[in-house]
Design a protein around this motif. Structure first.
Motif, PDB file in Angstrom:
ATOM      1  N   HIS A  46      39.261  24.860  31.534  1.00 37.21           N
ATOM      2  CA  HIS A  46      39.285  26.171  32.202  1.00 37.21           C
ATOM      3  C   HIS A  46      40.417  27.072  31.699  1.00 37.21           C
ATOM      4  O   HIS A  46      40.957  27.883  32.437  1.00 37.21           O
ATOM      5  N   VAL A  47      40.757  26.895  30.451  1.00 37.96           N
ATOM      6  CA  VAL A  47      41.775  27.736  29.822  1.00 37.96           C
ATOM      7  C   VAL A  47      41.126  28.886  29.045  1.00 37.96           C
ATOM      8  O   VAL A  47      41.654  29.988  28.959  1.00 37.96           O
ATOM      9  N   SER A  48      39.928  28.626  28.514  1.00 36.32           N
ATOM     10  CA  SER A  48      39.238  29.657  27.734  1.00 36.32           C
ATOM     11  C   SER A  48      37.808  29.809  28.223  1.00 36.32           C
ATOM     12  O   SER A  48      37.270  28.929  28.918  1.00 36.32           O
TER      13      SER A  48
ATOM     14  N   GLU B 219      29.708  27.775  37.016  1.00 38.64           N
ATOM     15  CA  GLU B 219      30.511  28.781  37.711  1.00 38.64           C
ATOM     16  C   GLU B 219      30.598  30.017  36.833  1.00 38.64           C
ATOM     17  O   GLU B 219      30.927  29.919  35.657  1.00 38.64           O
ATOM     18  N   HIS B 220      30.305  31.174  37.407  1.00 40.14           N
ATOM     19  CA  HIS B 220      30.496  32.422  36.669  1.00 40.14           C
ATOM     20  C   HIS B 220      31.777  33.078  37.148  1.00 40.14           C
ATOM     21  O   HIS B 220      32.028  33.157  38.346  1.00 40.14           O
ATOM     22  N   LEU B 221      32.582  33.535  36.215  1.00 42.71           N
ATOM     23  CA  LEU B 221      33.802  34.243  36.587  1.00 42.71           C
ATOM     24  C   LEU B 221      33.528  35.744  36.581  1.00 42.71           C
ATOM     25  O   LEU B 221      32.823  36.254  35.707  1.00 42.71           O
ATOM     26  N   GLY B 222      34.085  36.422  37.577  1.00 38.98           N
ATOM     27  CA  GLY B 222      34.018  37.879  37.590  1.00 38.98           C
ATOM     28  C   GLY B 222      35.178  38.409  36.760  1.00 38.98           C
ATOM     29  O   GLY B 222      36.327  38.197  37.102  1.00 38.98           O
ATOM     30  N   ILE B 223      34.847  39.058  35.660  1.00 41.19           N
ATOM     31  CA  ILE B 223      35.892  39.572  34.768  1.00 41.19           C
ATOM     32  C   ILE B 223      35.997  41.080  34.995  1.00 41.19           C
ATOM     33  O   ILE B 223      35.053  41.806  34.699  1.00 41.19           O
ATOM     34  N   PRO B 224      37.129  41.533  35.538  1.00 41.76           N
ATOM     35  CA  PRO B 224      37.222  42.966  35.843  1.00 41.76           C
ATOM     36  C   PRO B 224      37.272  43.813  34.583  1.00 41.76           C
ATOM     37  O   PRO B 224      37.764  43.369  33.545  1.00 41.76           O
TER      38      PRO B 224
ATOM     39  N   PRO C  73      44.601  37.494  30.390  1.00 44.55           N
ATOM     40  CA  PRO C  73      44.008  36.790  29.251  1.00 44.55           C
ATOM     41  C   PRO C  73      43.700  37.706  28.063  1.00 44.55           C
ATOM     42  O   PRO C  73      43.336  38.874  28.243  1.00 44.55           O
TER      43      PRO C  73
ATOM     44  N   TYR D  27      37.792  34.548  25.919  1.00 46.24           N
ATOM     45  CA  TYR D  27      38.950  34.896  26.754  1.00 46.24           C
ATOM     46  C   TYR D  27      39.891  33.700  26.731  1.00 46.24           C
ATOM     47  O   TYR D  27      39.438  32.564  26.820  1.00 46.24           O
TER      48      TYR D  27
ATOM     49  N   THR E 240      48.531  28.664  31.317  1.00 44.72           N
ATOM     50  CA  THR E 240      47.886  29.077  32.567  1.00 44.72           C
ATOM     51  C   THR E 240      46.383  28.853  32.455  1.00 44.72           C
ATOM     52  O   THR E 240      45.874  28.544  31.371  1.00 44.72           O
TER      53      THR E 240
ATOM     54  N   LEU F 228      42.290  30.272  33.489  1.00 44.07           N
ATOM     55  CA  LEU F 228      41.584  31.540  33.718  1.00 44.07           C
ATOM     56  C   LEU F 228      41.435  31.856  35.198  1.00 44.07           C
ATOM     57  O   LEU F 228      41.420  33.013  35.597  1.00 44.07           O
TER      58      LEU F 228
ATOM     59  N   PHE G 257      40.995  35.417  36.961  1.00 43.56           N
ATOM     60  CA  PHE G 257      39.630  35.846  37.274  1.00 43.56           C
ATOM     61  C   PHE G 257      39.106  35.038  38.458  1.00 43.56           C
ATOM     62  O   PHE G 257      39.380  33.845  38.567  1.00 43.56           O
ATOM     63  N   LYS G 258      38.319  35.704  39.295  1.00 44.00           N
ATOM     64  CA  LYS G 258      37.752  35.003  40.456  1.00 44.00           C
ATOM     65  C   LYS G 258      36.375  34.452  40.119  1.00 44.00           C
ATOM     66  O   LYS G 258      35.618  35.053  39.346  1.00 44.00           O
ATOM     67  N   VAL G 259      36.059  33.321  40.757  1.00 39.13           N
ATOM     68  CA  VAL G 259      34.708  32.774  40.611  1.00 39.13           C
ATOM     69  C   VAL G 259      33.761  33.655  41.415  1.00 39.13           C
ATOM     70  O   VAL G 259      34.041  34.003  42.563  1.00 39.13           O
ATOM     71  N   LYS G 260      32.639  34.067  40.781  1.00 37.02           N
ATOM     72  CA  LYS G 260      31.659  34.940  41.469  1.00 37.02           C
ATOM     73  C   LYS G 260      30.921  34.191  42.555  1.00 37.02           C
ATOM     74  O   LYS G 260      30.561  33.042  42.358  1.00 37.02           O
TER      75      LYS G 260
END
Lengths: 258, 14
Positions: free
Chosen positions: A44-46, A125-130, A235, A251, B5, B7, B11-14
Motif C-alpha cells: 500500500h505504498v504505491s 479497495e478503490h482510493l479516492g484521489i482528490p 504522493p 502514485y 509513508t 497511500l 487518500f481515503k478508501v472510497k
C-alpha cells in the motif's frame, strides 16, 4: 456483452510489463467510457492507475458496466501467446460472467487463436484521489528518467528530488558515497519528446524509495515522455501517456524524515 | 533517516 478490439495488440504486453513488479491481480472496470484499473501494491505504498478510453479502441462495445477480476500472471501467459503485430480482441459474455476471452488475429487473418481465461472474485479497495494542483510538474524523456532511477539506485535506496525553476536535481547517498544528477530545463529542442519542461508554482523537495520508481519505469516503452507531478508532503504522480487512448499513472507515497 | 509513508495516509478508501 463486452468486446474491445485493439489493432495495436502489443500495447497489452507493454501494459502488463508495466504492472508486473507491483501487482499480481487487479480488477479491470469496463464501462461505456473505456477500461480502467486502479490497484495498490501489497504494501500500500504505491498505486497503479490505468485508463484506456473506449474511443482509442478500434471497436468497442460495453452494454453494461463490468468488473473483471484478473490474475495478471495468467493474463501475461495468455497475452504472450500473441504476436506483436496481432490484432487483439477482449470479449466477455453476460451469460458466462466467470471468464474472459482473448482473441488474437494475425494481420493477414490466416491465424486466429482464442484463449478463455477464468476470472477471479477480487475484493478490491478503490482510493479516492482528490484533484490536486501540483506545485511542480516536470515533463522529461521517459528514457532519461529510467536512466536516472537506475543510476541513483547504484548509490542508495532512496532518492531526494529537488525541483526549482532552474531544473530538477536527483540525489542519493549510501555506504559508498553520494550521487547527484541535475537536469536543466531545455532551452529549445526540435523534438517535443526530448524536451525537459518544468511548470512550477513553488520549489519542492521530496524523498522516494527507488525500488518503486524503478518498477514504474517498466512503463517506459508506453511513451516517449514521462511527467512527474509533485507537491509538498503528498504522493508523487508519475504518468506515461498512452497515445490517443489514455494513461498509465503511478502514485508513490513519500518517505518522510524521522 | 526516512520513514516510508503509505497511500492511506493521504487518500481515503472510497
Amino acid at each position: 456483452m463486452f468486446e474491445a478490439r485493439l489493432v495495436q495488440g502489443s500495447l497489452l504486453k507493454k501494459i502488463l510489463e508495466a504492472t508486473k513488479d507491483l501487482l499480481t491481480e487487479a480488477t479491470f472496470d469496463c464501462s461505456s467510457t473505456g477500461m480502467s484499473l486502479q490497484a495498490m501494491d501489497s504494501s500500500h505504498v504505491s498505486l497503479v492507475s490505468l485508463m484506456l478510453r473506449s474511443d482509442g479502441f478500434d471497436a468497442y462495445r460495453c452494454d453494461r458496466n463490468l468488473s473483471m477480476g484478473i490474475n495478471l500472471t495468467s493474463m501475461t501467459k495468455i497475452i504472450k501467446c500473441s504476436s506483436n503485430d496481432d490484432v487483439v480482441t477482449i470479449k466477455a459474455d453476460d451469460n458466462n460472467p466467470d471468464t474472459v476471452t482473448f482473441m488474437f488475429e494475425s494481420p493477414n487473418q490466416e491465424k486466429v487463436s482464442d484463449f478463455e481465461m477464468k476470472l477471479m472474485d477480487l475484493d478490491t479497495e478503490h482510493l479516492g484521489i482528490p484533484e490536486t494542483d501540483y506545485s511542480v510538474v516536470v515533463k522529461m524523456p521517459a528514457q532519461e528518467f529510467q536512466r536516472v532511477c537506475r543510476d541513483m539506485s547504484q548509490i542508495g535506496e532512496s532518492v531526494t528530488i529537488c525541483c526549482t525553476k532552474d531544473g530538477i536535481r536527483f540525489s542519493a547517498s549510501g555506504d559508498l558515497g553520494t550521487g547527484n544528477i541535475k537536469i536543466a530545463q531545455s532551452a529549445n529542442v526540435d523534438k517535443e519528446e526530448e524536451a525537459v519542461v518544468i511548470e512550477m508554482q513553488e520549489a519542492v523537495t521530496l524523498t522516494f524509495a527507488l525500488r518503486y520508481l524503478n518498477f514504474f519505469t517498466r512503463a517506459t516503452s508506453l511513451s516517449g515522455q514521462v511527467s512527474l507531478s509533485m507537491s509538498p508532503e503528498v504522493p508523487l504522480v508519475v504518468e506515461y501517456k498512452i497515445a490517443d487512448m489514455g494513461y498509465m499513472r503511478y502514485y508513490l507515497a513519500p518517505k518522510i524524515e524521522d | 533517516d526516512h520513514t516510508q509513508t503509505k497511500l492511506s495516509d493521504y487518500f481515503k478508501v472510497k
